[in-house]
Design a protein around this motif. Sequence first.
Motif, PDB file in Angstrom:
ATOM      1  N   ARG A 186      24.534 -18.564 -24.270  1.00  0.00           N
ATOM      2  CA  ARG A 186      25.849 -18.782 -23.664  1.00  0.00           C
ATOM      3  C   ARG A 186      25.726 -19.118 -22.182  1.00  0.00           C
ATOM      4  O   ARG A 186      26.512 -19.899 -21.649  1.00  0.00           O
ATOM      5  N   LEU A 187      24.733 -18.540 -21.528  1.00  0.00           N
ATOM      6  CA  LEU A 187      24.522 -18.859 -20.122  1.00  0.00           C
ATOM      7  C   LEU A 187      24.224 -20.354 -20.000  1.00  0.00           C
ATOM      8  O   LEU A 187      24.704 -21.028 -19.105  1.00  0.00           O
ATOM      9  N   GLY A 188      23.453 -20.824 -20.972  1.00  0.00           N
ATOM     10  CA  GLY A 188      23.090 -22.235 -20.996  1.00  0.00           C
ATOM     11  C   GLY A 188      24.326 -23.123 -21.107  1.00  0.00           C
ATOM     12  O   GLY A 188      24.343 -24.264 -20.646  1.00  0.00           O
ATOM     13  N   ARG A 189      25.383 -22.561 -21.731  1.00  0.00           N
ATOM     14  CA  ARG A 189      26.612 -23.344 -21.878  1.00  0.00           C
ATOM     15  C   ARG A 189      27.566 -23.119 -20.702  1.00  0.00           C
ATOM     16  O   ARG A 189      28.728 -23.492 -20.752  1.00  0.00           O
ATOM     17  N   GLY A 190      27.069 -22.431 -19.685  1.00  0.00           N
ATOM     18  CA  GLY A 190      27.882 -22.301 -18.464  1.00  0.00           C
ATOM     19  C   GLY A 190      28.707 -21.033 -18.360  1.00  0.00           C
ATOM     20  O   GLY A 190      29.451 -20.843 -17.396  1.00  0.00           O
ATOM     21  N   ASP A 191      28.591 -20.154 -19.360  1.00  0.00           N
ATOM     22  CA  ASP A 191      29.343 -18.901 -19.273  1.00  0.00           C
ATOM     23  C   ASP A 191      28.650 -17.922 -18.328  1.00  0.00           C
ATOM     24  O   ASP A 191      27.453 -18.034 -18.078  1.00  0.00           O
ATOM     25  N   GLN A 192      29.431 -16.943 -17.871  1.00  0.00           N
ATOM     26  CA  GLN A 192      28.841 -15.851 -17.099  1.00  0.00           C
ATOM     27  C   GLN A 192      28.971 -14.555 -17.901  1.00  0.00           C
ATOM     28  O   GLN A 192      29.739 -14.505 -18.861  1.00  0.00           O
ATOM     29  N   ALA A 193      28.233 -13.542 -17.503  1.00  0.00           N
ATOM     30  CA  ALA A 193      28.239 -12.316 -18.310  1.00  0.00           C
ATOM     31  C   ALA A 193      28.101 -11.064 -17.455  1.00  0.00           C
ATOM     32  O   ALA A 193      27.551 -11.090 -16.357  1.00  0.00           O
ATOM     33  N   TYR A 194      28.633  -9.956 -18.018  1.00  0.00           N
ATOM     34  CA  TYR A 194      28.425  -8.636 -17.427  1.00  0.00           C
ATOM     35  C   TYR A 194      27.497  -7.860 -18.344  1.00  0.00           C
ATOM     36  O   TYR A 194      27.587  -7.960 -19.566  1.00  0.00           O
ATOM     37  N   VAL A 195      26.635  -7.063 -17.735  1.00  0.00           N
ATOM     38  CA  VAL A 195      25.866  -6.102 -18.522  1.00  0.00           C
ATOM     39  C   VAL A 195      26.098  -4.735 -17.870  1.00  0.00           C
ATOM     40  O   VAL A 195      25.886  -4.584 -16.674  1.00  0.00           O
ATOM     41  N   VAL A 196      26.596  -3.778 -18.663  1.00  0.00           N
ATOM     42  CA  VAL A 196      26.931  -2.469 -18.088  1.00  0.00           C
ATOM     43  C   VAL A 196      25.920  -1.421 -18.546  1.00  0.00           C
ATOM     44  O   VAL A 196      25.598  -1.326 -19.730  1.00  0.00           O
ATOM     45  N   VAL A 197      25.404  -0.665 -17.601  1.00  0.00           N
ATOM     46  CA  VAL A 197      24.470   0.422 -17.918  1.00  0.00           C
ATOM     47  C   VAL A 197      25.023   1.734 -17.369  1.00  0.00           C
ATOM     48  O   VAL A 197      25.804   1.722 -16.427  1.00  0.00           O
ATOM     49  N   PRO A 198      24.595   2.860 -17.944  1.00  0.00           N
ATOM     50  CA  PRO A 198      25.211   4.128 -17.528  1.00  0.00           C
ATOM     51  C   PRO A 198      24.756   4.686 -16.173  1.00  0.00           C
ATOM     52  O   PRO A 198      25.492   5.432 -15.562  1.00  0.00           O
ATOM     53  N   THR A 199      23.561   4.366 -15.738  1.00  0.00           N
ATOM     54  CA  THR A 199      23.112   4.976 -14.465  1.00  0.00           C
ATOM     55  C   THR A 199      22.475   3.942 -13.540  1.00  0.00           C
ATOM     56  O   THR A 199      22.049   2.866 -13.981  1.00  0.00           O
ATOM     57  N   ALA A 253      26.594   2.527 -25.193  1.00  0.00           N
ATOM     58  CA  ALA A 253      28.066   2.619 -25.234  1.00  0.00           C
ATOM     59  C   ALA A 253      28.539   3.978 -25.735  1.00  0.00           C
ATOM     60  O   ALA A 253      29.639   4.410 -25.418  1.00  0.00           O
ATOM     61  N   GLU A 254      27.673   4.658 -26.505  1.00  0.00           N
ATOM     62  CA  GLU A 254      28.095   5.962 -27.034  1.00  0.00           C
ATOM     63  C   GLU A 254      28.311   6.994 -25.929  1.00  0.00           C
ATOM     64  O   GLU A 254      28.907   8.029 -26.140  1.00  0.00           O
ATOM     65  N   ARG A 255      27.807   6.693 -24.735  1.00  0.00           N
ATOM     66  CA  ARG A 255      27.957   7.639 -23.634  1.00  0.00           C
ATOM     67  C   ARG A 255      29.275   7.489 -22.884  1.00  0.00           C
ATOM     68  O   ARG A 255      29.574   8.251 -21.994  1.00  0.00           O
ATOM     69  N   PHE A 256      30.038   6.461 -23.224  1.00  0.00           N
ATOM     70  CA  PHE A 256      31.271   6.226 -22.485  1.00  0.00           C
ATOM     71  C   PHE A 256      32.477   6.696 -23.295  1.00  0.00           C
ATOM     72  O   PHE A 256      32.442   6.735 -24.517  1.00  0.00           O
ATOM     73  N   GLY A 257      33.537   7.017 -22.586  1.00  0.00           N
ATOM     74  CA  GLY A 257      34.786   7.390 -23.246  1.00  0.00           C
ATOM     75  C   GLY A 257      35.475   6.165 -23.822  1.00  0.00           C
ATOM     76  O   GLY A 257      35.192   5.036 -23.428  1.00  0.00           O
ATOM     77  N   LEU A 258      36.361   6.408 -24.745  1.00  0.00           N
ATOM     78  CA  LEU A 258      37.038   5.320 -25.437  1.00  0.00           C
ATOM     79  C   LEU A 258      37.880   4.473 -24.478  1.00  0.00           C
ATOM     80  O   LEU A 258      37.821   3.240 -24.496  1.00  0.00           O
ATOM     81  N   ALA A 259      38.643   5.146 -23.631  1.00  0.00           N
ATOM     82  CA  ALA A 259      39.502   4.426 -22.691  1.00  0.00           C
ATOM     83  C   ALA A 259      38.635   3.594 -21.740  1.00  0.00           C
ATOM     84  O   ALA A 259      38.964   2.460 -21.400  1.00  0.00           O
ATOM     85  N   ILE A 309      26.277  -1.805 -27.379  1.00  0.00           N
ATOM     86  CA  ILE A 309      25.016  -1.370 -27.968  1.00  0.00           C
ATOM     87  C   ILE A 309      25.015   0.152 -27.960  1.00  0.00           C
ATOM     88  O   ILE A 309      25.122   0.776 -26.903  1.00  0.00           O
ATOM     89  N   ALA A 310      24.944   0.722 -29.147  1.00  0.00           N
ATOM     90  CA  ALA A 310      25.100   2.172 -29.221  1.00  0.00           C
ATOM     91  C   ALA A 310      24.290   2.765 -30.363  1.00  0.00           C
ATOM     92  O   ALA A 310      24.145   2.153 -31.413  1.00  0.00           O
ATOM     93  N   ASP A 311      23.770   3.951 -30.126  1.00  0.00           N
ATOM     94  CA  ASP A 311      23.137   4.734 -31.191  1.00  0.00           C
ATOM     95  C   ASP A 311      23.804   6.095 -31.223  1.00  0.00           C
ATOM     96  O   ASP A 311      23.230   7.095 -30.796  1.00  0.00           O
TER      97      ASP A 311
END
Length: 761
Positions: free
Chosen positions: A535-548, A629-635, A658-660
């Motif tokens: 998708r980056l190749g198609r010009g999109d941008q992205a966020y990646v969220v980590v817990p710490t 993602a399992e470490r975050f609250g639903l809201a 991404i969650a386990d």
Amino acid sequence: MRRLGGVPVFCFMPGQDQRGVSSVVIFQSFILNVESHAGSIETELLCNISVMPSNAVVDIIDLSTHVMNLPQVSGRQVERFAHLGIATVTDLLKHLPIRYEQEHGESSIGDLVMGVVGSVRGMITAARAAPAGRGGRQAKIEVTLEDSSGQMKLVWFNAGYLRGRLHPGMQVRVQGKVTTYKNRQQMVNPRWEIIEEDDQVVPNRDYLRPVYPATENLPSWAIEKIIGEVLEYVGGQILDPLSKATLKHHAMPKLADAFYAVHRPACEDDALGARRRLAYNELLLLQIGIALKRYDCRHRLTAHCLHFSEAVDQQIHEIFPFPLTGSQQRVIGEIRVDLQRNWPMSRLLQGDVGSGKTVVALYALLMACCDRKQGVLMAPTEILAEQHYLSISKMLEHSTIRVGLLTAAASEVNRKALLRQLGAGKIDILVGTQALLSEDVVFENLAVVVVDEQHRFGVLQRAAFQRPAVAQGVVYCPHYLVMTATPIPRSLSLTLFADLDISTIDKLPPGRGPIVTRVVGSDKSRSVYQYMLDRLGRGDQAYVVVPTIEDGISGPSSRLKNLRQHTKMLQEIFVGFNVASIHGQLKRETREAIMSRFRAGMIAVLVATTVIEVGIDVPNARMMVVEHAERFGLAQLHQLRGRIGRSGDGRKSLCVFIADPSTEPAKERMKAIGATHDGFKVAQYDLEIRGIGDFFGTRQHGLPALRVAQIPRDMNLLQLARRDAQAIVKADPALANDDHQVLRQLLVQQFGVDIGLVQAG
Ligand code: ADP
Ligand code: MG
């Protein structure tokens, strides 16, 4: 003492001396100007209740006596009661049974009824201790009991303490629930006592035994005994706030009778009726507190009544870069009506992530500006405040309206200059973080306060803002608008937020790209990033969220992805693309620079902590990956997801969690977030999974401590209490009638400081 400036708040503080005796009841009211409000409820109550002498030694037991001063309660038990949230006699009486057990009077072994609590006497014919675990603690004791009608087994688990105390030949009376095991009658962990020579047979009376929420060391029967004794003592002191006529009309028992009946019911119906009365009472007091606050707002507080005309409306609309949606128009209409009144608006604006609350808020702020008054917008984080500041400044580029930004990051010099301008009325709209709440932030003429994402602030701060302005001898309170993307279920809006009017944006602006959500295990992360590269190749941008940010807490062996390592890893995968990271601990200038480069497309992938959770708005960001993602609250997950799908060109965005998940609630959260994109549904799931207390964080948000009533179960009672409270306050807002004296007294006694929190609304 809390200073809540401007807003009359009454606050009940049960005082305690070193022994914890509730001998002082201080009633404090925070009215800005007592003189000018002479004759108000607060002043009257202040006179009435005032301070009771703290040197009066409490030697009688009353409803406010601390349990530690009850002769029945041992020092150790005090702590155990505290665990159950019980401090005073009143708390004790409000500790209601969860259920009742039908108990039969003493019978013979042959007459015992299965499944019922029975009581028999007989002789022990055999006793043995089954092999115990280490230390003998887990010992199981088995006893055979006999009378002329037959025999049965008695079993005690974890009963090392009974070893050697029960012998064949002993006469005992036992009581317990009758069950069968291998076709034999038995009782498990029965209560038992040795029968004395002169012991009489207990008359064969049936009894509905209350079962209390208990702890291991403070069993239900001990609570039952203490409550029973205390009730005898203080029952006569329980005053009833309801008139005979009301009781008759609602078909409710008297309050004192209800307490007796709930702890010692003659039958289940009796207990139900009693519980209903107690719940109603609690809700009535709460609703009266709220109704008083509202009454107060309308009748004693003054706000700037803002000028409005078609011309003003048109002028404001011209500032917005897009036509408003029907939903936005409607809520603006509601707010406009409030702002044209001379008492302060208290309104909650709820709308899903991305529903366009900001322009609605801006409309309110601009109405103030058009009338030569000031407005302020408070956001929960610096990033969000900066973002608001930028987007508002941009919209106001060609107007004469001056916008300022105040966060904790401002230098001392800049801050001083800004505050000078503010005090001189040279700033029309001030945007900021909680730094705005500082004492020295003084406006010339503040008329509108907007607080964004209220759920991240405590209720107290909601009040602390309302520092009024004085003009020509009149104290002006600002109009108050709270915004939240966490919709408030109706049951809560009637209790926790009942002092606020509610406006809802129920439709998203047009052209939103749909968001596709996927929840995958971490084993899939490789292909997820492969796809991102695509998708980056198609010009999109992205966020990646980590817990710490760093792997500090969890140690080197932890597998938790952190910002630094993960950024490095992605930089290696996404060759030829710019991968940068952002987090809350960076300097403001650094963050601003990163955000503006991301906005300008110079950064392709932004690795972030949850600082990007709210408000960030970059249309070309069409993909998001949330690690762990399992470490975050639903809201929180829903808020995060709301950062994408903002392009307005209808193209699909993709969100991958991404969650386990290993725990049940975590699994449920992952299922829920994958199942819906509707913020209201997410909030409802959240409420169901976490329960009311955790929904907002009880303490922080001042959720009234309801002991008896249960929301939503008691919704009908709540409605009834609400109607009654409104009628009472309408007829007698000072609670001055003789009929209302008990009510007034109870309001003071029962709520303690908590009503102060509700009042702070
Ligand atoms: P939120 O309710 O989450 O605070 P925002 O106010 O940040 O939402 O709005 C989200 C996005 O939608 C912003 O980019 C904003 O400019 C845009 N927007 C808001 N209202 C409209 C509208 N009526 N038409 C088109 N875009 C809109
Ligand atoms: Mg917003």
